[in-house]
Design a protein around this motif. Structure first.
Motif: not given
Length: 349
Positions: A143-148, A259-262, A275-281
Motif C-alpha cells: 500500500r505504501s508503494e502504490f502511486g494512486g 503494486t506501484t501502479d495498481g 484509486a481504491v476506496v475502502f468501505a471496510t468499516g
C-alpha cells in the motif's frame, strides 16, 4: 471544575439518546462532551448521497419523530438536520469542541479531563463515542508503494472527482454498494470482496424489513453473540443491484496486494488502478479510558450489554450488536440507553 450527575461522552445519535432519557432515570444534571464543533456525531461528514436503509418511522430517537413521510428513506442531510434539532431540545448541557483525553475513577467520583485542560466530575459516565471516528483500513502489502489514491469511505464525498478513472471499491456492505453504484456511471468501477455479496430484500412480501424485525421482535432480541456471526448483507429493493448491472460494475475476489501502479488480483494478474476506496468499516477506540480498568488487554470494553463489569458507574452505548440486532442504529440506541441508564441508576442507590 464542573460537576454533573451524568457525563455523556459524544453527541452523536447514541449520546443524544442517552442524554434525552437520563432525567427519567434520576440523572437531573446531564453534561454531554463532544469533540466536534456541533452535535451530530459523524453524520455531517458522511458521503453526500448516503441513504438510510431504514424508513423514517424506524429512524427516530426517543421522544421526537423523524419529520416527513414516515415511509421515506432519509438521506445524510435529513439525519444531520434531525440530530441538530434533537440536540436543541435536550434537557442537558452540551459542550462542543471538547475532546476528552482521560476518564478516571477516584473513590466514588469519575473525573473527566479534556484536551484543553478542563475537568469535569460525575457519579456516572456513559461512553457514547462509538466507532465512526476511527475508520479501519486493512493492512494490504504494497500500500505504501502504490502511486494512486487510497481513501476510506469516511473520506469519500461524491463520484465527480473520479470521473474517467479506474476505481476499485473494497467491501460488501451497504456503504460499499452505494458508493460503487454511484461511481459506475462516471468511472470504470469494480467491487472487490472476500466473499460473494449477500443481498437481503428491503421489502419482503410488501413490507419493509424493519417492520418484520419489529413484529417478530428480532429487532430487540438479546441474541448478540449469534448476530455477531451473521455475514454482512446488503439491504436493497433492487435499485442498487440494478445500478451495478446497468453501469457494468463487476465484482471480483479481493486483490492480494498493491503494486506501484495498481493491484495484484488473486488470480495473479496485475492491473493499473487510479484509486481504491475502502468501505471496510470502523473499529471502536476508547483511548480516554486507558488506565480506568474498564478495558481489556486489547483495549476493548469489558461489559455486559453495555454496562461495565469491571468498574462501577460506567457504561457504553452505540456498539455493534451491543444488545441486539438494532444496537448502534438510530432505531436501537434509545433502547440500549434506557437499559443502561436503569442499571446505572440502580447502582447509585
Amino acid at each position: 471544575m464542573e460537576h454533573a450527575d451524568l457525563i455523556v461522552i459524544g453527541a452523536g445519535q447514541s449520546g443524544l439518546a442517552t442524554a434525552a432519557l437520563a432525567p427519567r432515570h434520576g440523572f437531573a444534571r446531564v453534561l454531554v462532551l463532544e469533540s466536534a464543533r456541533e452535535p451530530g456525531g459523524a453524520w455531517p461528514r458522511y458521503y453526500d448521497s448516503l441513504t438510510l436503509f431504514s424508513p423514517a418511522r424506524y429512524s427516530a430517537l426517543p421522544g421526537m419523530r423523524f419529520p416527513g413521510d414516515p415511509d421515506r428513506y432519509p438521506r445524510r442531510d435529513d439525519v444531520t438536520g434531525y440530530l441538530r434539532a434533537y440536540a436543541e431540545r435536550l434537557p442537558a448541557s452540551i459542550r462542543t469542541s471538547t475532546t476528552v483525553t482521560s476518564v478516571t475513577r477516584q473513590e466514588s467520583v469519575w473525573r473527566v479531563r479534556s484536551e484543553d485542560g478542563r475537568e469535569f466530575t460525575a457519579a456516572a459516565v456513559v461512553a457514547a463515542t462509538g466507532d465512526f471516528g476511527t475508520p479501519f483500513l486493512p493492512d494490504i502489502p504494497g500500500r505504501s508503494e502504490f502511486g494512486g489514491r487510497v481513501l476510506h469511505a469516511a473520506d469519500y464525498r461524491n463520484p465527480h472527482v473520479f470521473a474517467g478513472q479506474r476505481v476499485i471499491v473494497v467491501g460488501g456492505g451497504n456503504s460499499a454498494i452505494q458508493i460503487a453504484a454511484e461511481l459506475g456511471p462516471l468511472a470504470d468501477t469494480t467491487l472487490a470482496t472476500r466473499r460473494p455479496v449477500a443481498w437481503t430484500p428491503q421489502r419482503p412480501l410488501g413490507r419493509d424489513l424493519h417492520w418484520w424485525l419489529k413484529h417478530t421482535r428480532l429487532d430487540t432480541a438479546p441474541i448478540r453473540r449469534l448476530l455477531a456471526k451473521v455475514p454482512v448483507s446488503v439491504i436493497d429493493d433492487g435499485t442498487y443491484r440494478a445500478a451495478l448491472d446497468r453501469h457494468g460494475v463487476d465484482r471480483r475476489a479481493m486483490f492480494s496486494a498493491f503494486t506501484t501502479d495498481g493491484v495484484l488480483w488473486a488470480d495473479g494478474s496485475k492491473e493499473d488502478v487510479d484509486a481504491v476506496v475502502f468501505a471496510t468499516g470502523y473499529r471502536p477506540v476508547f483511548g480516554y479510558l486507558t488506565g480506568s480498568g474498564a478495558l481489556d488487554a486489547a483495549g476493548a470494553p469489558v461489559h455486559r450489554g453495555g454496562a461495565s463489569t469491571t468498574v462501577k458507574g460506567l457504561g457504553f452505548v452505540g456498539m455493534e450488536f451491543q444488545r441486539s440486532f438494532s444496537s448502534k442504529t438510530l432505531r436501537g440506541v434509545g433502547r440500549d440507553a434506557a437499559w443502561l441508564l436503569h442499571r446505572l441508576s440502580a447502582a447509585r442507590r
